[in-house]
Design a protein around this motif. Structure first.
Motif, PDB file in Angstrom:
ATOM      1  N   ARG A  25     -12.926 -42.370  28.428  1.00  0.00           N
ATOM      2  CA  ARG A  25     -13.095 -43.319  27.377  1.00  0.00           C
ATOM      3  C   ARG A  25     -12.126 -43.390  26.052  1.00  0.00           C
ATOM      4  O   ARG A  25     -11.852 -44.332  25.463  1.00  0.00           O
ATOM      5  CB  ARG A  25     -14.433 -42.518  26.462  1.00  0.00           C
ATOM      6  N   ARG A  26     -11.494 -42.246  25.914  1.00  0.00           N
ATOM      7  CA  ARG A  26     -10.354 -42.235  25.083  1.00  0.00           C
ATOM      8  C   ARG A  26      -8.992 -42.924  25.626  1.00  0.00           C
ATOM      9  O   ARG A  26      -8.527 -43.653  24.699  1.00  0.00           O
ATOM     10  CB  ARG A  26      -9.775 -40.536  25.086  1.00  0.00           C
ATOM     11  N   ALA A  27      -8.893 -42.937  26.806  1.00  0.00           N
ATOM     12  CA  ALA A  27      -8.018 -44.103  27.448  1.00  0.00           C
ATOM     13  C   ALA A  27      -8.432 -45.425  27.389  1.00  0.00           C
ATOM     14  O   ALA A  27      -7.482 -46.355  26.977  1.00  0.00           O
ATOM     15  CB  ALA A  27      -7.721 -43.592  28.906  1.00  0.00           C
ATOM     16  N   PHE A  28      -9.722 -45.706  27.308  1.00  0.00           N
ATOM     17  CA  PHE A  28     -10.042 -47.228  27.195  1.00  0.00           C
ATOM     18  C   PHE A  28      -9.655 -47.331  25.745  1.00  0.00           C
ATOM     19  O   PHE A  28      -9.381 -48.745  25.493  1.00  0.00           O
ATOM     20  CB  PHE A  28     -11.374 -47.446  27.745  1.00  0.00           C
ATOM     21  N   LEU A  29     -10.210 -46.698  24.890  1.00  0.00           N
ATOM     22  CA  LEU A  29      -9.830 -46.885  23.600  1.00  0.00           C
ATOM     23  C   LEU A  29      -8.590 -47.338  23.023  1.00  0.00           C
ATOM     24  O   LEU A  29      -8.150 -48.125  22.414  1.00  0.00           O
ATOM     25  CB  LEU A  29     -10.431 -45.795  22.575  1.00  0.00           C
ATOM     26  N   ARG A  30      -7.483 -46.601  23.659  1.00  0.00           N
ATOM     27  CA  ARG A  30      -6.235 -46.619  23.486  1.00  0.00           C
ATOM     28  C   ARG A  30      -5.692 -47.998  24.005  1.00  0.00           C
ATOM     29  O   ARG A  30      -4.992 -48.507  23.601  1.00  0.00           O
ATOM     30  CB  ARG A  30      -5.278 -45.490  24.182  1.00  0.00           C
TER      31      ARG A  30
ATOM     32  N   GLN B 274       8.416 -46.823  30.025  1.00  0.00           N
ATOM     33  CA  GLN B 274       7.507 -45.930  29.576  1.00  0.00           C
ATOM     34  C   GLN B 274       7.562 -44.554  30.296  1.00  0.00           C
ATOM     35  O   GLN B 274       8.312 -44.450  31.106  1.00  0.00           O
ATOM     36  CB  GLN B 274       6.244 -46.627  30.235  1.00  0.00           C
ATOM     37  N   SER B 275       6.787 -43.506  29.893  1.00  0.00           N
ATOM     38  CA  SER B 275       6.844 -42.319  30.243  1.00  0.00           C
ATOM     39  C   SER B 275       5.977 -42.195  31.587  1.00  0.00           C
ATOM     40  O   SER B 275       5.151 -43.023  31.673  1.00  0.00           O
ATOM     41  CB  SER B 275       6.346 -41.161  29.558  1.00  0.00           C
ATOM     42  N   PRO B 276       6.207 -41.443  32.369  1.00  0.00           N
ATOM     43  CA  PRO B 276       5.328 -41.411  33.875  1.00  0.00           C
ATOM     44  C   PRO B 276       3.865 -41.195  33.273  1.00  0.00           C
ATOM     45  O   PRO B 276       3.073 -41.752  34.116  1.00  0.00           O
ATOM     46  CB  PRO B 276       6.013 -40.122  34.460  1.00  0.00           C
ATOM     47  N   ALA B 277       3.630 -40.369  32.382  1.00  0.00           N
ATOM     48  CA  ALA B 277       2.465 -39.768  31.894  1.00  0.00           C
ATOM     49  C   ALA B 277       1.505 -41.205  31.616  1.00  0.00           C
ATOM     50  O   ALA B 277       0.418 -41.551  31.930  1.00  0.00           O
ATOM     51  CB  ALA B 277       2.195 -38.854  31.063  1.00  0.00           C
ATOM     52  N   LYS B 278       2.298 -42.073  30.597  1.00  0.00           N
ATOM     53  CA  LYS B 278       1.550 -43.366  30.065  1.00  0.00           C
ATOM     54  C   LYS B 278       1.448 -44.254  31.311  1.00  0.00           C
ATOM     55  O   LYS B 278       0.443 -45.129  31.248  1.00  0.00           O
ATOM     56  CB  LYS B 278       2.724 -43.895  29.006  1.00  0.00           C
TER      57      LYS B 278
ATOM     58  N   SER C 276      12.001 -38.241  35.258  1.00  0.00           N
ATOM     59  CA  SER C 276      11.581 -38.711  33.951  1.00  0.00           C
ATOM     60  C   SER C 276      12.387 -39.673  33.359  1.00  0.00           C
ATOM     61  O   SER C 276      11.944 -40.727  32.751  1.00  0.00           O
ATOM     62  CB  SER C 276      11.332 -37.447  33.218  1.00  0.00           C
ATOM     63  N   ARG C 277      13.795 -39.265  33.329  1.00  0.00           N
ATOM     64  CA  ARG C 277      14.882 -40.099  32.710  1.00  0.00           C
ATOM     65  C   ARG C 277      15.096 -41.456  33.318  1.00  0.00           C
ATOM     66  O   ARG C 277      15.060 -42.432  32.652  1.00  0.00           O
ATOM     67  CB  ARG C 277      16.116 -39.162  32.873  1.00  0.00           C
ATOM     68  N   ALA C 278      14.807 -41.548  34.682  1.00  0.00           N
ATOM     69  CA  ALA C 278      15.084 -42.632  35.523  1.00  0.00           C
ATOM     70  C   ALA C 278      13.849 -43.707  35.298  1.00  0.00           C
ATOM     71  O   ALA C 278      13.841 -44.993  35.129  1.00  0.00           O
ATOM     72  CB  ALA C 278      15.317 -42.394  36.839  1.00  0.00           C
ATOM     73  N   PHE C 279      12.649 -42.953  35.330  1.00  0.00           N
ATOM     74  CA  PHE C 279      11.462 -43.758  34.949  1.00  0.00           C
ATOM     75  C   PHE C 279      11.533 -44.289  33.726  1.00  0.00           C
ATOM     76  O   PHE C 279      11.106 -45.559  33.603  1.00  0.00           O
ATOM     77  CB  PHE C 279      10.242 -42.964  34.937  1.00  0.00           C
ATOM     78  N   ARG C 280      11.634 -43.743  32.730  1.00  0.00           N
ATOM     79  CA  ARG C 280      11.563 -44.308  31.225  1.00  0.00           C
ATOM     80  C   ARG C 280      12.670 -45.460  31.232  1.00  0.00           C
ATOM     81  O   ARG C 280      12.500 -46.375  30.531  1.00  0.00           O
ATOM     82  CB  ARG C 280      11.815 -43.151  30.236  1.00  0.00           C
ATOM     83  N   SER C 281      13.789 -45.088  31.856  1.00  0.00           N
ATOM     84  CA  SER C 281      15.106 -46.155  31.679  1.00  0.00           C
ATOM     85  C   SER C 281      14.535 -47.563  32.326  1.00  0.00           C
ATOM     86  O   SER C 281      14.788 -48.567  31.827  1.00  0.00           O
ATOM     87  CB  SER C 281      16.249 -45.790  32.315  1.00  0.00           C
ATOM     88  N   GLU C 282      13.930 -47.438  33.452  1.00  0.00           N
ATOM     89  CA  GLU C 282      13.171 -48.528  34.239  1.00  0.00           C
ATOM     90  C   GLU C 282      12.233 -49.228  33.764  1.00  0.00           C
ATOM     91  O   GLU C 282      12.163 -50.592  34.059  1.00  0.00           O
ATOM     92  CB  GLU C 282      13.455 -48.169  35.719  1.00  0.00           C
ATOM     93  N   THR C 283      11.162 -48.731  33.328  1.00  0.00           N
ATOM     94  CA  THR C 283      10.276 -49.225  32.761  1.00  0.00           C
ATOM     95  C   THR C 283       9.587 -49.239  31.495  1.00  0.00           C
ATOM     96  O   THR C 283       8.800 -50.076  30.987  1.00  0.00           O
ATOM     97  CB  THR C 283       8.674 -48.385  33.479  1.00  0.00           C
TER      98      THR C 283
END
Length: 316
Positions: free
Chosen positions: A291-296, A250-254, A241-248
């Motif tokens: 639907r909620r993801a598309f709205l975001r 974003q959080s992995p979930a996003k 999670s730490r490496a992912f956010r640092s490189e991208t």
């Protein structure tokens, strides 16, 4: 029947555009007959230098008599000539269909061949095309577009998608898929697909994060928890999670949601599956979550994008 393709080049044309010739070459191999014959054309004939200097032999413009005439593009602004524009008008009138690759759309627009038509070009030049030629209905975020016999494509490798679509229209999707496999193309991209990819926006630096993202995209329908992706990356969930956010950024979930929305949008625009099936295939589980993801992501629900895709198809 042999379909003749006149590929128009000019000094400094983008060398990658020659890839369309390979598509037609492989179509001949797949069909076991000379279904296509490609002729290189230029205003003066002879050896014409490409964008990186390599010369390509061509014959001068003459009496047009092609099944398909295609205009290549180039890097930056490439001035036209009266002879080129005149030949484009004449060739378009005498051909079954006309096409442009990348910034080749500017030449078609100057010749008046895109007036009142939908068209696309390289994403970086779409707004410029619209500004300079207001009669053209520019859709800058499309791989390719066909409008009443005139085809235009996005830039660079989109020329392969365009050529595959032309072959599919002539001899069927099965042949186009065979060619795509020979070319080691990931998949046949539909014309309405976006020129952009969520994978490019994420830009991970390390192999481990790239591997996890590739796994997520290839297995979009399954549970893609942080624990699952961390296992693929061979990191602990906390390290991942730490490496992912640092490189991208974003959080992995996003990031996973972004990949799922992109996959779902492609399925929606293809128009063959229901929202329920798409939600399952894209890993959203149910249409409400999708639907909620598309709205975001887009500010619109999936059904609005489906209607827009149908409207574009109907006007093509």
């Amino acid at each position: 029947m042999t379909r003749t393709v006149g590929l128009i080049i000019f000094p400094g044309f983008q060398a990658l555009d020659l890839a369309v010739g390979t598509v037609f070459e492989l179509a001949n191999a797949a069909l076991g007959e000379p279904a296509y014959a490609v002729e290189m054309l230029s205003e003066t004939g002879g050896v014409t230098p490409s964008s990186f200097g390599a010369g390509v032999d061509s014959r001068p413009f003459g009496a047009p008599g092609f099944d398909t005439v295609m205009m290549t593009g180039g890097l930056g602004d490439r001035p036209s000539t009266p002879g080129l524009i005149a030949f484009l008008k004449e060739a378009a009138a005498a051909s079954r269909r006309t096409a442009s690759i990348c910034t080749g759309a500017f030449f078609l627009a100057e010749a008046g061949l895109l007036d009142g038509r939908r068209a696309t070009t390289h994403w970086a030049r779409g707004r410029d095309l619209q500004r300079r030629y207001p009669k053209v209905k520019v859709e800058e975020d499309r791989i390719f577009i066909e409008d009443r016999g005139v085809w235009t494509s996005a830039g660079m490798t989109a020329c392969i998608d365009l050529a595959l679509a032309l072959v599919a229209a002539d001899v069927g999707e099965a042949v186009a898929r065979t060619i795509a496999k020979r070319l080691v193309v990931y998949h046949l991209r539909a014309g309405g697909q976006s020129q952009f990819s969520a994978m490019l926006d994420l830009k991970p630096a390390s192999d481990r994060i790239q591997t996890a993202l590739a796994f997520a995209r290839e297995n979009i329908a399954i549970d893609l928890s942080v624990e699952r992706l961390a296992e693929v990356a061979r990191l602990s969930p906390r390290q991942f999670s730490r490496a992912f956010r640092s490189e991208t950024g974003q959080s992995p979930a996003k990031a996973v949601e972004t990949l799922r929305v992109e996959a779902a949008r492609q399925m929606l625009e293809a128009g063959r599956l229901s929202n329920e099936v798409i939600a399952q295939e894209a890993g959203f589980v149910d249409p409400d979550r999708m639907r909620r993801a598309f709205l975001r992501a887009y500010g619109h629900p999936p059904q609005a994008l489906r209607r827009a895709a149908r409207s574009m198809q109907a006007s093509a």
